[in-house]
Design an enzyme around this catalytic site. Structure first.
Site, PDB file in Angstrom:
ATOM      1  N   LYS A  43       0.818  -1.226   0.000  1.00 53.95           N
ATOM      2  CA  LYS A  43       0.000   0.000   0.000  1.00 53.95           C
ATOM      3  C   LYS A  43       0.848   1.270   0.000  1.00 53.95           C
ATOM      4  O   LYS A  43       0.436   2.288  -0.529  1.00 53.95           O
ATOM      5  CB  LYS A  43      -0.979  -0.004   1.172  1.00 53.95           C
ATOM      6  N   ARG A 103      -7.587  -1.958  17.239  1.00 54.95           N
ATOM      7  CA  ARG A 103      -8.097  -1.683  15.903  1.00 54.95           C
ATOM      8  C   ARG A 103      -8.950  -2.899  15.551  1.00 54.95           C
ATOM      9  O   ARG A 103      -9.862  -3.221  16.303  1.00 54.95           O
ATOM     10  CB  ARG A 103      -6.954  -1.392  14.929  1.00 54.95           C
TER      11      ARG A 103
END
Ligand SMILES: *Cc1c(COP(=O)(O)O)cnc(C)c1O
Length: 354
Positions: free
Chosen positions: A36, A131
Site C-alpha cells: 500500500k 483496531r
C-alpha cells in the site's frame, strides 16, 4: 525531472526486502510484503518478490486489481477487513483477506460460491492495539462459524499492533496468538497454517530474540520501503532509509522577519499559530503543501535546513544556515510512512523509479 517528485530506488528496496526476508526466514517466518505504501506500483512490487517475499498484501482492493492486471502471480491478500459492499471484488481479485466479522466472511463465501472459487481467510485477533480483531475469548466461537462455510478456507489467525493504540509487539501478545492457534487445532482438529504475527514494528522483537516460537508470518511494508522500525522510529539495522526520497523545488528565497506582522487570527487550517521571534531569517518557499502530504513526516536530507511549516500549497523553510539555496534549487527530504502514503496518492506528485 519534474517536481515535486518521489524517487524510488529499486536496488535499495530490493536490498531492504532481502535483508528482512533473511532475518525472518532464519526463524521460519514468511514475509508478506505490503504494497500500500507505493500504491501497488508493479515495478516496485516485483523487487519485493526478487527480494524473497512469497506473498503480498494491500489494504485497498484497487491496488490488488492493478497488481493482478499487471501479471503479478504470487498470492495477494486484502489487509483491511473487507467492506460488505466489496466482497465480490475481493473474492474475484484477492487470494485471501484478513477478517473479523462473521457476517462479512459469510458474504465472501457466498460470493466465492457464485464465482466457483475458494477464498482464504485469516481471522484477526484483538491483542490490545484496539483496531480490528475479535476478542481472544471469542476466537473459538468465531472459528466454529467460519469452518462451516463451504467456499472459505480458514487459513489461520493474525493480529495487528502498533497502529492505532501504539501498542508494541511483545512476547506476551505474540504468545497469546500462538496459544490460540494451539487451542483451535485441538478443538477442531484442523491445521492453523498461518499465524500472522504483525508488521514492521514486530521486527525488533524478532531481532532481539523475544518472539515466541510458532509465529509463521510477518506483514512488512514500512520496514522494506523506509528501513524504519515504526515502534521507535529508529533505523532497522543493515537497511537503507533513503530508498525513497521526495524532491521539491524552491520558488522564493527572501530574508524576512520570523514573527508575523499584524494581529494573528486563525491560519488556513483553522489553527491558532504560534511563532517565536528569532529576528530576521532567510526563508525559502518550496512548491509543495499539505494537499500533497503530511508535512510533519518530512525531514530535509540537508540538516542545515529547518522546516517552519506549510499551507496547502507552500512549504516554508528556514535556510539561514544554508546560503546555497536559491530559486530553482531542489530540496530533498526523507519521508515518514505517513508522508509517503500521501505523496504516492497525490496526482500532483510525480513518481520516478530509478
Ligand atoms: C499496513 C498494514 C501492515 C504493514 O505495516 P507496516 O508497519 O508498514 O509493516 C500490516 N498489516 C496490516 C493489517 C496493515 O494494514
Amino acid at each position: 525531472m519534474r517536481f515535486p517528485c518521489v524517487t524510488i530506488n529499486l536496488k535499495k528496496i530490493e536490498h531492504n526486502a532481502e535483508k528482512l526476508v533473511k532475518w525472518c526466514s532464519e526463524r521460519q517466518i514468511e514475509v508478506m510484503a505490503v504494497t500500500k505504501g507505493i500504491c501497488g506500483l508493479d515495478k516496485v512490487v516485483r523487487t519485493f518478490i526478487k527480494g524473497g517475499a512469497k506473498k503480498l498484501g494491500d489494504s485497498r482492493i484497487e491496488n490488488i486489481v492493478s497488481l493482478k492486471q499487471a501479471g503479478i502471480s504470487i498470492p495477494i491478500y486484502l489487509l483491511r477487513i473487507p467492506m460488505l459492499s466489496e466482497v465480490e471484488d475481493v473474492v474475484r481479485w484477492a487470494d485471501g483477506s484478513l477478517n473479523s466479522e462473521v457476517k462479512v466472511i459469510e458474504a465472501l463465501s457466498a460470493a466465492a460460491k457464485t464465482l466457483g472459487k475458494k477464498h482464504k481467510v485469516i481471522l484477526m485477533v484483538e491483542a490490545g492495539d484496539l483496531r480490528e480483531g475479535v476478542m481472544p475469548e471469542n476466537v473459538l466461537d468465531t472459528v466454529s462459524e467460519i469452518i462451516k462455510l463451504s467456499n472459505i478456507e480458514f487459513e489461520g489467525i493474525g493480529t495487528n499492533l502498533g497502529c492505532y493504540g501504539g501498542v508494541k509487539a511483545s512476547y506476551d501478545n505474540m504468545k497469546l496468538l500462538v496459544d490460540l492457534a494451539t487451542d483451535i487445532e485441538q478443538t477442531f482438529g484442523i491445521e492453523v497454517k498461518t499465524i500472522s504475527g504483525g508488521n514492521s514494528s514486530t521486527l525488533m522483537l524478532l531481532k532481539q530474540g523475544g518472539l515466541p516460537k510458532g509465529i509463521t508470518q510477518f506483514r512488512l511494508g514500512e520496514g522494506i520501503l523506509l528501513g524504519n522500525d515504526p515502534s521507535t522510529s529508529r533505523p532497522l539495522p543493515d537497511t537503507y532509509q533513503d530508498a525513497i526520497l521526495l524532491k521539491a523545488e524552491v520558488i522564493e528565497v527572501k530574508t524576512k522577519p520570523s514573527y508575523p506582522i499584524g494581529e494573528i487570527g486563525l491560519d488556513a487550517f483553522g489553527n491558532k499559530p504560534f511563532f517565536e521571534d528569532k529576528g530576521l531569517m532567510r526563508r525559502a518557499i518550496v512548491a509543495l503543501g499539505k494537499q500533497d502530504c503530511r508535512i510533519e513526516g518530512l525531514a530535509p536530507v540537508d540538516k542545515s535546513i529547518d522546516i517552519l511549516g506549510a499551507s496547502s500549497d507552500h512549504l516554508l523553510l528556514d535556510v539561514t544556515k544554508n546560503k546555497d539555496i536559491k530559486v530553482g534549487s531542489i530540496v530533498e527530504f526523507n519521508l515518514s510512512y505517513g508522508a509517503l502514503l500521501g505523496l504516492m496518492t497525490s496526482k500532483y506528485v510525480k513518481k520516478y523509479i530509478i
